[in-house]
Write a protein that holds these residues in place. Structure first.
Motif, PDB file in Angstrom:
ATOM      1  N   PRO A  31       4.839   3.879   4.722  1.00 41.73           N
ATOM      2  CA  PRO A  31       5.026   4.706   3.526  1.00 41.73           C
ATOM      3  C   PRO A  31       6.487   4.965   3.169  1.00 41.73           C
ATOM      4  O   PRO A  31       6.817   5.119   1.999  1.00 41.73           O
TER       5      PRO A  31
ATOM      6  N   LYS B 122       5.182   5.435  -0.600  1.00 36.80           N
ATOM      7  CA  LYS B 122       4.418   6.689  -0.538  1.00 36.80           C
ATOM      8  C   LYS B 122       4.417   7.407  -1.888  1.00 36.80           C
ATOM      9  O   LYS B 122       3.597   8.292  -2.113  1.00 36.80           O
TER      10      LYS B 122
ATOM     11  N   TYR C 228       3.892   5.743  -4.623  1.00 37.67           N
ATOM     12  CA  TYR C 228       3.040   4.928  -5.485  1.00 37.67           C
ATOM     13  C   TYR C 228       1.700   5.614  -5.686  1.00 37.67           C
ATOM     14  O   TYR C 228       1.231   6.348  -4.817  1.00 37.67           O
ATOM     15  N   SER C 229       1.097   5.345  -6.841  1.00 39.55           N
ATOM     16  CA  SER C 229      -0.303   5.735  -6.994  1.00 39.55           C
ATOM     17  C   SER C 229      -1.117   4.773  -6.124  1.00 39.55           C
ATOM     18  O   SER C 229      -0.632   3.705  -5.760  1.00 39.55           O
ATOM     19  N   SER C 230      -2.356   5.189  -5.825  1.00 39.86           N
ATOM     20  CA  SER C 230      -3.128   4.327  -4.929  1.00 39.86           C
ATOM     21  C   SER C 230      -3.373   2.976  -5.576  1.00 39.86           C
ATOM     22  O   SER C 230      -3.418   1.951  -4.901  1.00 39.86           O
ATOM     23  N   GLY C 231      -3.487   2.973  -6.906  1.00 44.56           N
ATOM     24  CA  GLY C 231      -3.692   1.708  -7.605  1.00 44.56           C
ATOM     25  C   GLY C 231      -2.506   0.769  -7.438  1.00 44.56           C
ATOM     26  O   GLY C 231      -2.664  -0.414  -7.137  1.00 44.56           O
TER      27      GLY C 231
ATOM     28  N   TYR D  41      -0.280   0.809  -5.101  1.00 41.09           N
ATOM     29  CA  TYR D  41      -0.205   0.435  -3.682  1.00 41.09           C
ATOM     30  C   TYR D  41      -1.089  -0.780  -3.414  1.00 41.09           C
ATOM     31  O   TYR D  41      -0.646  -1.788  -2.862  1.00 41.09           O
ATOM     32  N   VAL D  42      -2.344  -0.671  -3.866  1.00 42.68           N
ATOM     33  CA  VAL D  42      -3.290  -1.752  -3.623  1.00 42.68           C
ATOM     34  C   VAL D  42      -2.868  -3.007  -4.377  1.00 42.68           C
ATOM     35  O   VAL D  42      -2.962  -4.117  -3.863  1.00 42.68           O
TER      36      VAL D  42
ATOM     37  N   VAL E   2     -11.881  -2.921  -2.454  1.00 44.66           N
ATOM     38  CA  VAL E   2     -11.068  -1.766  -2.838  1.00 44.66           C
ATOM     39  C   VAL E   2     -10.253  -2.100  -4.077  1.00 44.66           C
ATOM     40  O   VAL E   2     -10.182  -3.237  -4.497  1.00 44.66           O
ATOM     41  N   GLY E   3      -9.632  -1.086  -4.621  1.00 44.00           N
ATOM     42  CA  GLY E   3      -8.785  -1.324  -5.781  1.00 44.00           C
ATOM     43  C   GLY E   3      -9.581  -1.321  -7.070  1.00 44.00           C
ATOM     44  O   GLY E   3     -10.807  -1.309  -7.050  1.00 44.00           O
TER      45      GLY E   3
END
Lengths: 319, 409
Positions: B115, B159, B161-164, B166-167, B190-191
């Motif tokens: 992260p 860290k 980043y939005s989860s989107g 990141y993926v 995922v994603g």
């Protein structure tokens, strides 16, 4: 029997390792397969493979990963800290001050007539490198279980990355040590009580032994923790006890000569003492201490690599 | 190219990994040679083998270069175990496998992401973990950034980043691997869906264009169907079926239905069996371009007193697609054992799995109700799905597109 022989012939063009298993009587063939090995990679995945085999070339192929892991270790440790890499030197300096105050001033432990600051710092140089590498390598399996369960790379990369990180810390602390050394040499009245000796030419060898010992002990430890999780709790405690069993805060001259045979089985004894002799010209060493230390180190290293190699193959099944 | 021969993997039941010390010592004891009486030893051996669980049992196959192999099967069928052995994460108990070429495995995206490191640093680290060299990542770096759509944030710690994001970054790195053999687990689960499809498309493109060998595990049968040239069906660690996707998926459904079973009643007014068939009365579990598909309800009726039969077909996201009732077009359902049949317009269904829920009731009582009377799969032919995308609409509009000249002015 017929189908088996068919597969054998098929394998022999396919892979070098199998060709070797069939016997090395045809030399020309192995030359050919050697060439093949370099052009395309080929893996044989087999049950119960010989665990004495160790593929060092593969580690070389993954060298980029090794350096990136060291970098990650370094960057992640000091990102978002105000003092950043200064922490590399703050820790040993404070430890040195505490040792000076407690063990020298209060407990009156002698320091072989060397300024206590240098005496302790010199011992801590070797000790910090050892304990940092040991604790890191000792957590290879427990700390990377998730990574190991998701992707393959030679597992030995992780212990090596800890060793390299330790090397960076060591170098920075060595520079710090040199600064204190020069300062005391010029400005303090005790400047003539210590000095680098010609033995410093052996420094690379002693350092190599120190690295071998750290990785050997670390590999043993992590291989055992993979199976017996209780040992995780022992790690911190063990390094503390080991520190007191090593002449970091006291000179070896305080140990009665009749006990030397016993302490010589702790390889750190001869290493720390060698550091002091080389860098400060103070200390007591003899073959009786050095030889067992080298033998123990090499034994721990080779057995450590073997057991690590054995455990890493199926470690993930036990997670 | 891959050769797998008699690959098996066993695990011990019970507390995995924690061999008791006593067992350990008795093992050592035995190895040194202090055996107990032979009879006792045999019994112990028997106990030990009883405690073994075979996650993979004697699996063999050969895969040529450029093939895309799908692995299907229920959870615990051994798909992931097979993938883990082939990607060298763990070792088999028996058998062997030979892989020629560079192997990369993708059992998870973003493995080893830290992260605190920036997107750029993580791209290099993750690339190296997946087996790329630094130079390779450097060469592909611009492409990766572009694909991931995180452009301006590439030098920000992940860290933030939005989860989107990141993926997406993690996917982008994985999608730019260039191995000869690629092993992919259900990472695409995922994603966000649009990006998943983009990656799926990229994987398909890579293998078709450059002759990569790919092994692909997924529960998403429509992506298996559209990507793979061959499918292995695993069940309880054994290789059940090695064939073209349509046949393997069909077989998978046969087994799934057999196992799950329908909660059928044995008396009273009830459903006996519900199934799809084609116009020749051949039963279907997989609908793939059949012109006329009929839904059959085999029922037993004891009292006809305004009895009605209704059903709804749900898709795999549990959205109802079709509903209908028998009395909409019939006056009554007569007493006796018989089959009610109606055509199901399956040509408008996108690829996916569907289930049939239904009930038999009269104004006074619900006689029989089940939310899993039957299940079937659809593989649809349309230009979107061939490329690995899923239509956004619930149903496909099967219409004739026409072209009409427009006169200007």
């Amino acid at each position: 029997m017929a189908p088996k022989s068919r597969t054998k012939t098929r394998i022999s063009w396919f892979c070098q390792e199998e060709a070797n298993d069939q016997g090395r009587q045809h030399d020309q063939g192995s030359l050919l397969t050697d060439k093949m090995e370099t052009s395309t990679q080929c893996y044989v995945i087999k049950a119960n493979r010989n665990w004495l085999r160790f593929d060092w070339r593969e580690i070389w192929r993954y060298r980029d990963l090794l350096f990136l892991l060291v970098r990650r270790d370094f960057v992640s440790k000091y990102k978002q800290t105000i003092l950043g890499p200064l922490w590399f030197v703050i820790q040993p300096i404070i430890m040195t001050l505490v040792f000076t105050l407690v063990f020298n001033r209060l407990a009156n432990l002698p320091t072989d007539n060397v300024p206590p600051m240098l005496f302790y710092f010199c011992g801590l140089l070797a000790w910090n490198y050892f304990s940092q590498s040991f604790v890191g390598i000792g957590s290879t399996f427990t700390g990377h279980a998730h990574l190991f369960s998701k992707v393959y790379f030679p597992r030995m990369i992780i212990p090596l990355s800890y060793l390299l990180s330790g090397l960076i810390t060591f170098t920075i602390q060595l520079v710090c040590f040199a600064i204190i050394y020069v300062y005391l040499k010029i400005f303090s009245g005790s400047g003539n009580t210590f000095g680098i000796t010609i033995g410093v030419l052996l420094f690379p060898l002693v350092f190599l032994q120190l690295s071998f010992l750290s990785i050997g002990v670390g590999l043993w430890f992590t291989s055992l923790t993979a199976k017996y999780r209780d040992l995780v709790h022992v790690l911190q405690f063990l390094t503390q006890v080991w520190l007191y069993a090593t002449p970091v805060i006291y000179p070896i001259s305080k140990i009665p000569a009749s006990w030397h045979w016993l302490v010589s089985f702790n390889p750190m004894v001869s290493i720390v003492e060698s550091f002091r002799i080389m860098l400060l010209g103070a200390g007591t060493l003899n073959a009786q201490i050095i030889l067992p230390s080298i033998v123990v180190t090499l034994t721990v290293l080779t057995t450590g690599i073997l057991i690590f190699n054995r455990v890493q193959r199926t470690f993930i099944d036990t997670v | 190219m891959i050769e797998v021969e008699g690959l098996s993997k066993s695990y011990r039941f019970g507390q995995i990994g924690a061999k008791t010390l006593q067992e350990e010592f008795s093992n050592i004891w035995r190895r040194i040679g202090f055996r107990n009486s032979d009879g006792l030893d045999q019994e112990e051996e028997k106990n030990r083998s009883n405690k073994l669980f075979w996650a993979l049992r004697d699996v063999s196959f050969t895969l040529e270069q450029g093939e895309i192999l799908g692995l299907i099967g229920k959870n615990g069928a051994g798909k992931s175990t097979l993938l883990k052995i082939l990607s060298r994460i763990t070792e088999p108990t028996q058998g062997e496998a030979r892989l020629l070429g560079r192997v990369s495995s993708l059992l998870e995206v973003g493995t080893g992401f830290h992260p605190d490191l920036t997107g750029r640093e993580n791209a290099y680290l993750n690339g190296a973990i997946l087996g790329m060299t630094k130079d390779e990542v450097s060469r592909k770096f611009d492409e990766i950034v572009e694909f991931s759509e995180v452009g301006p944030f590439i030098d920000t710690p992940v860290k933030r980043y939005s989860s989107g994001m990141y993926v997406r970054l993690a996917f982008a790195i994985a999608a730019h691997l260039e191995p000869d053999i690629l092993l992919v687990d259900e990472v695409l689960a995922v994603g966000d869906i649009a990006f998943q499809k983009k990656c799926l498309g990229k994987i398909g493109e890579i293998s078709r264009g450059e002759g990569r060998t790919i092994i692909f595990v997924s529960h998403n049968l429509s992506s298996i169907k559209s990507l793979c040239s061959r499918v292995l069906l695993l069940d309880e660690g054994k290789l059940i079926c090695d064939s073209d996707p349509t046949k393997a998926i069909q077989e998978y459904h046969n087994r799934l239905l057999k196992k799950e079973g329908v909660d059928l009643k044995t008396e009273g007014t009830r459903f006996e069996e519900v199934y799809l068939c084609d116009e020749n009365n051949e039963r279907l579990q997989l609908v793939h371009g059949e012109k006329r598909v009929l839904l059959n309800f085999e029922i037993v009726v004891e009292k006809s007193n305004s009895l009605n039969l209704g059903f709804t077909v749900f898709n795999d996201e549990d959205i109802g697609i079709f509903s209908s009732c028998a009395l909409d077009s019939m006056n009554e359902i007569p007493v006796g054992r018989h089959t009610l049949q109606l055509p199901l317009p399956t040509e408008i269904l996108p690829s996916g799995s569907y289930r049939v829920e239904g009930a038999l009731w009269d104004p006074y009582k619900v006689h029989h109700q089940s939310d899993h009377l039957s299940a079937f799969n659809v593989v649809a032919e349309n230009t979107l799905e061939i490329k690995g995308f899923k239509p956004k609409g619930l149903v496909l509009l099967r219409a004739d597109w026409r072209h009409k000249e427009r006169t200007s002015g």
